[in-house]
Design an enzyme around this catalytic site. Structure first.
Site, PDB file in Angstrom:
ATOM      1  N   SER A 244       6.715  43.308  73.129  1.00  0.00           N
ATOM      2  CA  SER A 244       6.986  44.075  74.339  1.00  0.00           C
ATOM      3  C   SER A 244       8.130  43.441  75.128  1.00  0.00           C
ATOM      4  O   SER A 244       9.243  43.344  74.622  1.00  0.00           O
ATOM      5  CB  SER A 244       5.700  44.197  75.170  1.00  0.00           C
ATOM      6  OG  SER A 244       5.833  45.172  76.172  1.00  0.00           O
TER       7      SER A 244
ATOM      8  N   ASP B   2       0.929  53.908  70.939  1.00  0.00           N
ATOM      9  CA  ASP B   2       1.308  52.983  72.001  1.00  0.00           C
ATOM     10  C   ASP B   2       1.423  53.746  73.314  1.00  0.00           C
ATOM     11  O   ASP B   2       2.224  54.682  73.438  1.00  0.00           O
ATOM     12  CB  ASP B   2       2.646  52.329  71.631  1.00  0.00           C
ATOM     13  CG  ASP B   2       3.013  51.158  72.530  1.00  0.00           C
ATOM     14  OD1 ASP B   2       2.800  51.256  73.755  1.00  0.00           O
ATOM     15  OD2 ASP B   2       3.528  50.158  72.007  1.00  0.00           O
TER      16      ASP B   2
ATOM     17  N   HIS C 145      -0.613  49.333  71.965  1.00  0.00           N
ATOM     18  CA  HIS C 145       0.336  48.294  72.393  1.00  0.00           C
ATOM     19  C   HIS C 145      -0.276  46.896  72.425  1.00  0.00           C
ATOM     20  O   HIS C 145       0.413  45.941  72.749  1.00  0.00           O
ATOM     21  CB  HIS C 145       0.854  48.650  73.800  1.00  0.00           C
ATOM     22  CG  HIS C 145       2.096  47.934  74.213  1.00  0.00           C
ATOM     23  ND1 HIS C 145       3.328  48.175  73.646  1.00  0.00           N
ATOM     24  CD2 HIS C 145       2.313  46.969  75.163  1.00  0.00           C
ATOM     25  CE1 HIS C 145       4.245  47.412  74.213  1.00  0.00           C
ATOM     26  NE2 HIS C 145       3.661  46.668  75.134  1.00  0.00           N
TER      27      HIS C 145
END
Length: 278
Positions: free
Chosen positions: A147, A224, A256
């Site tokens: 991320s 996600d 995610h």
């Protein structure tokens, strides 16, 4: 570095260190996994892992389940914190800005610039300290992340290809200048000049700097919840344009979080081990 915690793990040691950082102007913690080969004095390849928003140096070592295969492959794992911390360090009441959200860049705007120098911390402080302290194999060091940390891994890899010889990411923020997370962080940390923003955008760095690696690996879950912020296809288009080989794997049903990361961690460790052997 001051060793403050050590735990036996797959015949290696999971350690937590604390160091006083000139870049961050304060103390910061980082996690280092030493495989059994390193404890025996054998030179090993090493991997930096950069975690995402709200995470700390603990997140990767507890949730990613990377130590088992790292022990088999003889990989040293380095996981720094995601931002400076402590009293006197600028912060706001938001999970995507301030402490826990350093974005792996050097802030130029107040009140952030005094402490938020994460790029310098990683590249100019942790990196040489690791090389000098542990048995690293011929500067065989890679970088990966998740991320916000995937953004950091891609950008630092492109800026410092002489330091990082391999790169991969889980659900990275590929084009932060085009998403709310990036716009919020960059406007606060870097000001309004979007030419400065582009220097910390992986897609823009690929377009301006071209092909740097034999191959890049990215895994992305199709469930996600933050997919609209990540823009993996935009990064793929940039790689295609400059001839950078990218393996972008899209996975049905994955979100995610760290269950997603656990599912494909072995692939990333093996990918880096192969790249760093070269």
């Amino acid at each position: 570095m001051e060793l403050i915690q050590t735990n036996r793990c797959f015949d290696g040691e999971q350690r937590i260190y604390q160091m006083t950082s000139q870049a961050l102007r304060g103390k910061s913690k980082l996690a280092i996994y030493l495989p059994p080969q390193a404890l025996q004095g054998q030179k090993c390849a090493a991997l930096f892992y950069l975690a995402g928003l709200t995470c700390t140096e603990d997140t990767f070592v507890i949730k990613a389940h990377a130590q088992r295969l790292a022990a088999q492959l003889g990989l040293i794992l380095i996981a720094p914190d995601t931002s400076p911390r402590g009293e006197g360090v600028a912060d706001v009441d938001a999970w995507d800005l301030g402490q826990g959200a350093g974005f792996y860049l050097n802030a130029t705007q107040q009140p952030w610039a005094e402490h938020y120098q994460m790029e310098s911390y990683i590249v100019d402080e942790i990196y040489p300290t690791i090389v000098q302290t542990f048995p690293i194999l011929n500067h065989a060091i890679g970088i990966f992340g998740h991320s916000m940390g995937g953004h950091g891994a891609l950008t630092l890899a492109w800026k410092y290809p002489e330091k990082f010889k391999s790169v991969s990411a889980f659900a990275p923020i590929c084009a932060p200048t085009e998403c709310p997370w990036g716009e919020k962080a960059f406007s606060n940390y870097l000001g309004d000049d979007q030419a400065e923003w582009a220097k910390h955008d992986a897609t823009q760095l690929v377009l301006t700097m071209g092909q740097k690696f034999t191959e890049v690996l990215i895994d992305q879950g199709l469930n996600d919840q933050f997919y609209s912020q990540l823009h993996p296809e935009t990064f793929q288009q940039a790689c295609n344009k400059v001839g950078q080989k990218l393996t972008l794997r899209l996975h049905d049903g994955y979100d995610h979080g760290y269950y997603f990361i656990q599912s494909f961690m072995d692939d990333h460790l093996q990918f880096h081990a192969l790249q760093l052997q070269k």
